[in-house]
Design a protein around this motif. Sequence first.
Motif, PDB file in Angstrom:
ATOM      1  N   GLN A 110      -0.040  -7.322   0.739  1.00  0.00           N
ATOM      2  CA  GLN A 110       1.289  -6.902   0.301  1.00  0.00           C
ATOM      3  C   GLN A 110       1.194  -5.902  -0.854  1.00  0.00           C
ATOM      4  OE1 GLN A 110       4.017  -7.816   2.057  1.00  0.00           O
ATOM      5  NE2 GLN A 110       2.506  -8.818   3.364  1.00  0.00           N
ATOM      6  N   ASN A 111       0.016  -5.820  -1.484  1.00  0.00           N
ATOM      7  CA  ASN A 111      -0.195  -4.909  -2.621  1.00  0.00           C
ATOM      8  C   ASN A 111      -0.944  -3.639  -2.240  1.00  0.00           C
ATOM      9  OD1 ASN A 111       1.095  -6.687  -4.417  1.00  0.00           O
ATOM     10  ND2 ASN A 111      -0.792  -7.857  -4.668  1.00  0.00           N
ATOM     11  N   PHE A 112      -1.116  -3.354  -0.960  1.00  0.00           N
ATOM     12  CA  PHE A 112      -1.823  -2.133  -0.550  1.00  0.00           C
ATOM     13  C   PHE A 112      -1.120  -0.885  -1.061  1.00  0.00           C
ATOM     14  CE2 PHE A 112      -4.212  -3.646   3.537  1.00  0.00           C
ATOM     15  CZ  PHE A 112      -4.983  -4.493   2.765  1.00  0.00           C
ATOM     16  N   ALA A 113       0.212  -0.877  -1.054  1.00  0.00           N
ATOM     17  CA  ALA A 113       0.956   0.316  -1.471  1.00  0.00           C
ATOM     18  C   ALA A 113       2.280  -0.089  -2.099  1.00  0.00           C
ATOM     19  CB  ALA A 113       1.210   1.222  -0.264  1.00  0.00           C
ATOM     20  N   GLN A 114       2.724   0.741  -3.050  1.00  0.00           N
ATOM     21  CA  GLN A 114       4.044   0.597  -3.628  1.00  0.00           C
ATOM     22  C   GLN A 114       4.733   1.952  -3.539  1.00  0.00           C
ATOM     23  OE1 GLN A 114       1.431  -0.592  -6.011  1.00  0.00           O
ATOM     24  NE2 GLN A 114       1.569  -2.505  -4.900  1.00  0.00           N
ATOM     25  N   ALA A 115       5.967   1.939  -3.038  1.00  0.00           N
ATOM     26  CA  ALA A 115       6.724   3.179  -2.901  1.00  0.00           C
ATOM     27  C   ALA A 115       7.950   3.134  -3.797  1.00  0.00           C
ATOM     28  CB  ALA A 115       7.148   3.376  -1.451  1.00  0.00           C
ATOM     29  N   SER A 116       8.224   4.274  -4.412  1.00  0.00           N
ATOM     30  CA  SER A 116       9.446   4.444  -5.189  1.00  0.00           C
ATOM     31  C   SER A 116       9.973   5.847  -4.901  1.00  0.00           C
ATOM     32  CB  SER A 116       9.167   4.277  -6.682  1.00  0.00           C
ATOM     33  OG  SER A 116       8.431   5.381  -7.176  1.00  0.00           O
ATOM     34  N   GLU A 117      11.088   6.195  -5.503  1.00  0.00           N
ATOM     35  CA  GLU A 117      11.613   7.547  -5.315  1.00  0.00           C
ATOM     36  C   GLU A 117      10.725   8.597  -5.963  1.00  0.00           C
ATOM     37  OE1 GLU A 117      15.722   7.871  -6.389  1.00  0.00           O
ATOM     38  OE2 GLU A 117      16.287   6.184  -5.121  1.00  0.00           O
ATOM     39  N   GLN A 118       9.921   8.205  -6.925  1.00  0.00           N
ATOM     40  CA  GLN A 118       9.069   9.152  -7.640  1.00  0.00           C
ATOM     41  C   GLN A 118       7.639   9.232  -7.117  1.00  0.00           C
ATOM     42  OE1 GLN A 118      10.873   6.706  -9.466  1.00  0.00           O
ATOM     43  NE2 GLN A 118      12.554   8.158  -9.674  1.00  0.00           N
ATOM     44  N   ALA A 119       7.176   8.168  -6.466  1.00  0.00           N
ATOM     45  CA  ALA A 119       5.758   8.167  -6.112  1.00  0.00           C
ATOM     46  C   ALA A 119       5.446   7.169  -5.010  1.00  0.00           C
ATOM     47  CB  ALA A 119       4.914   7.826  -7.344  1.00  0.00           C
ATOM     48  N   LEU A 120       4.360   7.439  -4.340  1.00  0.00           N
ATOM     49  CA  LEU A 120       3.744   6.479  -3.433  1.00  0.00           C
ATOM     50  C   LEU A 120       2.386   6.167  -4.025  1.00  0.00           C
ATOM     51  CD1 LEU A 120       3.426   4.869  -0.794  1.00  0.00           C
ATOM     52  CD2 LEU A 120       2.537   6.970   0.253  1.00  0.00           C
TER      53      LEU A 120
END
Length: 167
Positions: free
Chosen positions: A103-113
């Motif tokens: 579940q921690n492989f990737a984090q997405a936000s409006e500013q960054a992946l």
Amino acid sequence: MDQNNHQGWFGEAFVAVLAAAAGLQHAKPYPDLGIDLQVIRSHPDPALEARVELQVKAQRVDDPGNLGGAVTVRLEAHQYRRLTGRRQVPAYLVAVVVPRDRQNFAQASEQALRLNHSAYWVSLEHDPYTLGPEQKTLTVTVPTKNLLTTAVLHDLLDQVTSEGSLL
């Protein structure tokens, strides 16, 4: 998807994202005979075109900040043989360190992946290990000083064009 397949697929995608960020092409050879990805630099001048092949192995770790200077990777004998010796297309082993919890492989936000965590590479061209005739697997050490970055991908391709073809 089971965790091993998920982390392997993520590891290859991690390297593909680095290639894309570097402005390079990547391709997945089918069938997979020990090479997971090719990274390619196309250029109008054929002398500046280059290609490298990568065997990508993803490793789950609890603490990516405490790797002790190396990542160990288990290879099957046929994968190891595919990476050793002088080749027309240089081949490298890439170890992608991933979080234990997928579940921690990737984090997405409006500013960054953000892709977690990192990738390291090593050349086995000069066959630093001895593989016995009946040996099925081998553990290889990949130094963490060999961080795989967009600049490193360009450097590996530059080595191809500076050394020239074996043909």
